[in-house]
Design a protein around this motif. Structure first.
Motif, PDB file in Angstrom:
ATOM      1  N   SER A 183       7.609  -1.515  -8.266  1.00 13.47           N
ATOM      2  CA  SER A 183       8.421  -1.851  -7.095  1.00 13.47           C
ATOM      3  C   SER A 183       7.599  -1.858  -5.806  1.00 13.47           C
ATOM      4  CB  SER A 183       9.588  -0.871  -6.976  1.00 13.47           C
ATOM      5  OG  SER A 183       9.117   0.463  -6.905  1.00 13.47           O
ATOM      6  N   LEU A 184       6.632  -0.965  -5.692  1.00 15.49           N
ATOM      7  CA  LEU A 184       5.835  -0.909  -4.472  1.00 15.49           C
ATOM      8  C   LEU A 184       4.955  -2.143  -4.294  1.00 15.49           C
ATOM      9  CD1 LEU A 184       4.700   2.837  -4.318  1.00 15.49           C
ATOM     10  CD2 LEU A 184       6.254   1.672  -2.769  1.00 15.49           C
ATOM     11  N   LEU A 185       4.608  -2.799  -5.403  1.00 13.02           N
ATOM     12  CA  LEU A 185       3.713  -3.950  -5.320  1.00 13.02           C
ATOM     13  C   LEU A 185       4.457  -5.284  -5.200  1.00 13.02           C
ATOM     14  CD1 LEU A 185       1.064  -3.008  -8.047  1.00 13.02           C
ATOM     15  CD2 LEU A 185       0.890  -2.704  -5.568  1.00 13.02           C
ATOM     16  N   LYS A 186       5.758  -5.250  -5.480  1.00 11.23           N
ATOM     17  CA  LYS A 186       6.513  -6.508  -5.594  1.00 11.23           C
ATOM     18  C   LYS A 186       6.430  -7.354  -4.324  1.00 11.23           C
ATOM     19  CE  LYS A 186      11.203  -8.268  -6.220  1.00 11.23           C
ATOM     20  NZ  LYS A 186      12.637  -7.919  -6.421  1.00 11.23           N
ATOM     21  N   GLU A 187       6.579  -6.723  -3.161  1.00 13.32           N
ATOM     22  CA  GLU A 187       6.646  -7.474  -1.915  1.00 13.32           C
ATOM     23  C   GLU A 187       5.283  -7.700  -1.270  1.00 13.32           C
ATOM     24  OE1 GLU A 187       9.413  -8.775  -1.113  1.00 13.32           O
ATOM     25  OE2 GLU A 187      10.569  -7.726  -2.656  1.00 13.32           O
ATOM     26  N   ARG A 188       4.222  -7.257  -1.906  1.00  3.17           N
ATOM     27  CA  ARG A 188       2.895  -7.376  -1.291  1.00  3.17           C
ATOM     28  C   ARG A 188       2.247  -8.705  -1.657  1.00  3.17           C
ATOM     29  NH1 ARG A 188       0.624  -2.748   0.788  1.00  3.17           N
ATOM     30  NH2 ARG A 188      -1.423  -3.706   0.529  1.00  3.17           N
ATOM     31  N   SER A 189       1.511  -9.236  -0.706  1.00  2.00           N
ATOM     32  CA  SER A 189       0.853 -10.527  -0.952  1.00  2.00           C
ATOM     33  C   SER A 189      -0.284 -10.403  -1.955  1.00  2.00           C
ATOM     34  CB  SER A 189       0.323 -11.096   0.378  1.00  2.00           C
ATOM     35  OG  SER A 189      -0.616 -10.194   0.956  1.00  2.00           O
ATOM     36  N   ASP A 190      -0.831  -9.198  -2.082  1.00  2.00           N
ATOM     37  CA  ASP A 190      -1.943  -9.002  -3.007  1.00  2.00           C
ATOM     38  C   ASP A 190      -1.463  -8.479  -4.361  1.00  2.00           C
ATOM     39  OD1 ASP A 190      -1.156  -6.520  -2.198  1.00  2.00           O
ATOM     40  OD2 ASP A 190      -3.165  -5.789  -1.692  1.00  2.00           O
ATOM     41  N   CYS A 191      -0.198  -8.679  -4.681  1.00  2.00           N
ATOM     42  CA  CYS A 191       0.337  -8.201  -5.958  1.00  2.00           C
ATOM     43  C   CYS A 191      -0.431  -8.771  -7.157  1.00  2.00           C
ATOM     44  CB  CYS A 191       1.821  -8.541  -6.055  1.00  2.00           C
ATOM     45  SG  CYS A 191       2.628  -7.860  -7.535  1.00  2.00           S
ATOM     46  N   PRO A 192      -0.803 -10.061  -7.176  1.00  2.00           N
ATOM     47  CA  PRO A 192      -1.590 -10.558  -8.321  1.00  2.00           C
ATOM     48  C   PRO A 192      -2.917  -9.811  -8.496  1.00  2.00           C
ATOM     49  CG  PRO A 192      -0.678 -12.390  -7.084  1.00  2.00           C
ATOM     50  CD  PRO A 192      -0.413 -11.161  -6.274  1.00  2.00           C
ATOM     51  N   ASP A 193      -3.606  -9.539  -7.389  1.00  2.00           N
ATOM     52  CA  ASP A 193      -4.864  -8.796  -7.485  1.00  2.00           C
ATOM     53  C   ASP A 193      -4.624  -7.388  -8.025  1.00  2.00           C
ATOM     54  OD1 ASP A 193      -6.263 -10.954  -6.469  1.00  2.00           O
ATOM     55  OD2 ASP A 193      -6.037 -10.265  -4.395  1.00  2.00           O
ATOM     56  N   ALA A 194      -3.529  -6.783  -7.591  1.00  2.00           N
ATOM     57  CA  ALA A 194      -3.219  -5.432  -8.055  1.00  2.00           C
ATOM     58  C   ALA A 194      -2.921  -5.438  -9.555  1.00  2.00           C
ATOM     59  CB  ALA A 194      -2.035  -4.864  -7.282  1.00  2.00           C
ATOM     60  N   LEU A 195      -2.203  -6.445 -10.039  1.00  2.00           N
ATOM     61  CA  LEU A 195      -1.903  -6.523 -11.472  1.00  2.00           C
ATOM     62  C   LEU A 195      -3.171  -6.732 -12.283  1.00  2.00           C
ATOM     63  CD1 LEU A 195       1.340  -8.711 -11.311  1.00  2.00           C
ATOM     64  CD2 LEU A 195       1.176  -6.288 -11.917  1.00  2.00           C
ATOM     65  N   LEU A 196      -4.123  -7.486 -11.747  1.00  9.39           N
ATOM     66  CA  LEU A 196      -5.401  -7.634 -12.431  1.00  9.39           C
ATOM     67  C   LEU A 196      -6.108  -6.276 -12.546  1.00  9.39           C
ATOM     68  CD1 LEU A 196      -6.874 -10.986 -11.051  1.00  9.39           C
ATOM     69  CD2 LEU A 196      -6.226 -10.458 -13.409  1.00  9.39           C
ATOM     70  N   GLU A 197      -6.047  -5.497 -11.476  1.00 11.47           N
ATOM     71  CA  GLU A 197      -6.651  -4.165 -11.526  1.00 11.47           C
ATOM     72  C   GLU A 197      -5.987  -3.306 -12.600  1.00 11.47           C
ATOM     73  OE1 GLU A 197      -6.619  -2.237  -7.770  1.00 11.47           O
ATOM     74  OE2 GLU A 197      -7.786  -3.780  -6.756  1.00 11.47           O
ATOM     75  N   LEU A 198      -4.651  -3.375 -12.690  1.00 10.44           N
ATOM     76  CA  LEU A 198      -3.940  -2.570 -13.677  1.00 10.44           C
ATOM     77  C   LEU A 198      -4.274  -3.006 -15.103  1.00 10.44           C
ATOM     78  CD1 LEU A 198      -0.366  -2.257 -12.095  1.00 10.44           C
ATOM     79  CD2 LEU A 198      -2.299  -0.701 -11.918  1.00 10.44           C
ATOM     80  N   SER A 199      -4.705  -4.236 -15.267  1.00  2.00           N
ATOM     81  CA  SER A 199      -5.007  -4.730 -16.616  1.00  2.00           C
ATOM     82  C   SER A 199      -6.386  -4.301 -17.114  1.00  2.00           C
ATOM     83  CB  SER A 199      -4.922  -6.265 -16.641  1.00  2.00           C
ATOM     84  OG  SER A 199      -6.028  -6.837 -15.944  1.00  2.00           O
ATOM     85  N   LEU A 200      -7.166  -3.694 -16.234  1.00  7.51           N
ATOM     86  CA  LEU A 200      -8.551  -3.397 -16.591  1.00  7.51           C
ATOM     87  C   LEU A 200      -8.734  -2.080 -17.337  1.00  7.51           C
ATOM     88  CD1 LEU A 200     -10.369  -4.647 -13.371  1.00  7.51           C
ATOM     89  CD2 LEU A 200     -10.094  -5.816 -15.560  1.00  7.51           C
ATOM     90  N   GLY A 201      -7.657  -1.389 -17.628  1.00 10.47           N
ATOM     91  CA  GLY A 201      -7.796  -0.204 -18.470  1.00 10.47           C
ATOM     92  C   GLY A 201      -7.161   1.022 -17.862  1.00 10.47           C
ATOM     93  N   GLY A 202      -7.094   2.082 -18.686  1.00  8.64           N
ATOM     94  CA  GLY A 202      -6.526   3.336 -18.241  1.00  8.64           C
ATOM     95  C   GLY A 202      -5.107   3.530 -18.734  1.00  8.64           C
ATOM     96  N   ASP A 203      -4.649   4.757 -18.650  1.00 12.63           N
ATOM     97  CA  ASP A 203      -3.305   5.074 -19.094  1.00 12.63           C
ATOM     98  C   ASP A 203      -2.317   4.863 -17.960  1.00 12.63           C
ATOM     99  OD1 ASP A 203      -3.999   7.107 -17.418  1.00 12.63           O
ATOM    100  OD2 ASP A 203      -3.989   8.676 -18.952  1.00 12.63           O
TER     101      ASP A 203
END
Length: 619
Positions: free
Chosen positions: A515-535
């Protein structure tokens, strides 16, 4: 001859004792003899080690023994600490099996000199390998006991050769004494090696003053100590651990009467009938995560009723409670001392009593977690400078009253000021935003000085705890399209709950997002970061970091104050989720010393220290 306190245990009790003492090193000898000294109420213990001679001498100023007890001391299963089988479930001493001295006598040459407190004659006894006294004679000795163990494993050379090297054994002796000193901070320790001083530990009222003597890199100001009283679970209730772990609300607290054996409850009697009237204590000694930490988890330690124990479950609880407060690959300094009802512990599990069975384990894990969280918070009780400032203020008022002059140092308090004081009383230190420095730091004043708070990582801590409390994925009205995701990246996003669907060749549609990322313009970049690993926890940290205000962002005073109020109320306000310190403290006392604002309030003001010397006050 005076009757003795040491008695041979009955066969029934001996059969219930699961294992005997294991004497496998010089450190084991030191441990067993020192524990006997502590059980004899010693507050000064001297240890001398002669490693080349395989000899240890321990002298104490405890209550000592009379002749009868001295003759019985090394007999098998002889002790003054328990009498019946029921005592095995109510152990209040460090030793209880009555086997330590007998085991030592079987493996070495044992000599004990002792004088009972209140008598005028001391005795010396030497024992054979069966623990029988061979030589008994009167000697001149101060009240207390001196135990000398010589030529350990002298008749078992192969066993001696299989032991760790002498340097390793010496380190083990040092560690053993240090652990015991933390549990018994009132004791003075003087340790010698081959008749030369080795190390000393000065006594104190608490472990907070002891640990810096053990870990030289740690200062007293780096530590936070907290003692919390909690109800003791009642084993007779038959309730399981999940029931015991239920937190007590203010409406459910038990009411006590002086002669009442059972507790009567106003509400929720079924759940709270598992609590005894007696309170237990959880003592936490914590290295503040913004000031000290370790490369290894070698100082995540647990003690119970005066003895260090190995408890993987409680150690993991400590590590979990301090998760995301330290830098990567660093571990906390944390010492937990449980002082609880003996009925909660089964000591009869390990030969050296290094492992225990702790009843109601889930309950104690929850209480330890809550206590650590309380110790990590920032409040007036956790800031020694605030307490010192209050003390100095009281001394100034007292000096003015006795000196016949008075100064009006304060403006008349308004209703708002009174409300501010009320808020401070409930445990939140007051911070007032003053300015923003380089659009990066918030300058705030508080009762004992001023702080610099980095705005990005303070906001990151706020958001991280909010995310952990309510991790929420919301649908996206318009899917976000990502390209060139690997199968591993897709699986990672799905693992943390993000819906990913193929949308064409090398294209993927993201249907929901935090929810915190939904309204941000950099949401796609943030999702790419989340895809790079970790729990999931790593994803939450990344989301908080991405969503926090950036350094370089200008803030108004109300915005800064809002951020400060949110940050100081977090559970772990000292560091961000990556372990970086959030604030720099500039205390008023340190500023006064720098600007040489010092004076002495002397006897003319009617204020003295305990030794009669004038009191130095910074002002």
């Amino acid at each position: 001859m005076l009757p003795g306190k040491i008695q041979t245990l009955s066969a029934e009790v001996v059969d219930l004792i699961a294992a005997g003492e294991v004497i496998d090193s010089l450190a084991a000898v030191v441990r067993e003899v020192v524990e006997n000294a502590l059980d004899a109420d010693a507050n000064r213990i001297s240890v001398a080690v002669y490693s080349d001679l395989w000899r240890v001498r321990v002298a104490d100023n405890g209550t000592g023994m009379n002749l009868t007890d001295l003759q019985q001391a090394a007999s098998p299963h002889s002790t003054s600490k328990i009498c019946s089988s029921n005592d095995l479930w109510n152990i209040t001493s460090l030793g209880f099996r009555g086997e330590a001295l007998h085991s030592i006598a079987a493996l070495a040459e044992l000599e004990i000199c002792s004088r009972l407190t209140g008598t005028f004659e001391g005795w010396r006894a030497g024992y054979n390998s069966q623990g029988e006294p061979l030589v008994v004679e009167s000697i001149a000795i101060a009240p207390g006991t001196v135990v000398t163990v010589s030529n350990l494993f002298g008749n078992w050379q192969l066993r001696r050769q299989g032991l760790p090297s002498i340097p390793q054994q010496l380190r083990a002796i040092q560690t053993t004494i240090q652990h015991i000193a933390l549990c018994h901070p009132h004791v003075t320790w003087q340790v010698q090696q081959n008749d030369r001083p080795w190390f000393t530990i000065s006594p104190s009222n608490s472990a907070k003053q002891i640990l810096p003597q053990i870990i030289k890199q740690v200062r007293v100001s780096d530590l936070q100590e907290l003692i919390v009283k909690v109800p003791t679970p009642n084993l007779r209730s038959g309730l399981d651990d999940n029931m015991l772990a239920k937190p007590i609300t203010s409406e459910e607290k038990p009411s006590y009467s002086e002669n009442q054996q059972n507790i009567s409850y106003s509400k929720n009697q079924q759940n709270l009938s598992c609590l005894e009237t007696k309170l237990s204590e959880i003592k936490v000694l914590l290295g503040l995560p913004d000031r000290c930490h370790r490369h290894r988890p070698d100082w995540v330690r647990v003690a119970t009723n005066g003895r260090f124990v190995r408890s993987p479950e409680l150690e993991q609880t400590i590590l979990a409670a301090m998760a995301r407060t330290l830098p990567r690959d660093r571990y906390p300094i944390c010492f937990i001392h449980l002082q609880i009802c003996p009925s909660q512990i089964d000591w009869n599990r390990h030969p050296a009593k290094a492992e225990i069975y702790l009843h109601s384990l889930s309950y104690w894990k929850e209480k330890i977690t809550q206590t650590i969280e309380q110790a990590l918070r920032i409040s007036p009780t956790n800031l020694p400078e605030a307490l010192q400032s209050q003390r100095v203020g009281k001394l100034l008022k007292a000096s003015e009253a006795k000196g016949g002059y008075n100064l009006n140092r304060a403006i008349e308090a308004t209703q708002e000021d009174k409300q501010t004081q009320k808020n401070a009383d409930i445990g939140l230190i007051e911070l007032q935003a003053v300015a923003q420095v380089h659009n990066r730091y918030i300058l705030a004043q508080h009762p004992t000085g001023m702080w610099l708070i980095e705005q990005h990582i303070a906001h990151e801590r706020v958001l991280y705890e909010q995310i952990c409390d309510r991790w929420q994925l919301v649908p996206l009205e318009t899917p976000i399209i990502l390209n060139y995701l690997t199968s591993i990246q897709v699986e990672q996003l799905q693992r943390i709950g993000i819906e990913v669907e193929p949308f064409g060749e090398q294209l993927w549609a993201i249907r929901n997002a935090p929810s915190l990322l939904k309204e941000r313009s950099d949401c796609p970049d943030a999702l790419l970061e989340l895809s790079l690993g970790g729990d999931l926890e790593t994803a939450q940290v990344a989301t908080a970091c991405r969503s926090a205000i950036r350094n370089g962002t200008a803030l108004s005073l109300p915005e800064m104050q809002t951020l400060l109020n949110q940050w100081k109320a977090t559970r772990n306000p000292r560091t961000c989720p990556h372990g970086r310190p959030i604030y720099l403290s500039l205390e008023e006392s340190a500023l006064a010393r720098f600007f040489r604002r010092n004076w002495v309030i002397g006897k003319s003001h009617g204020i003295e220290q305990g030794d009669g010397s004038p009191l130095l006050v910074i002002g």
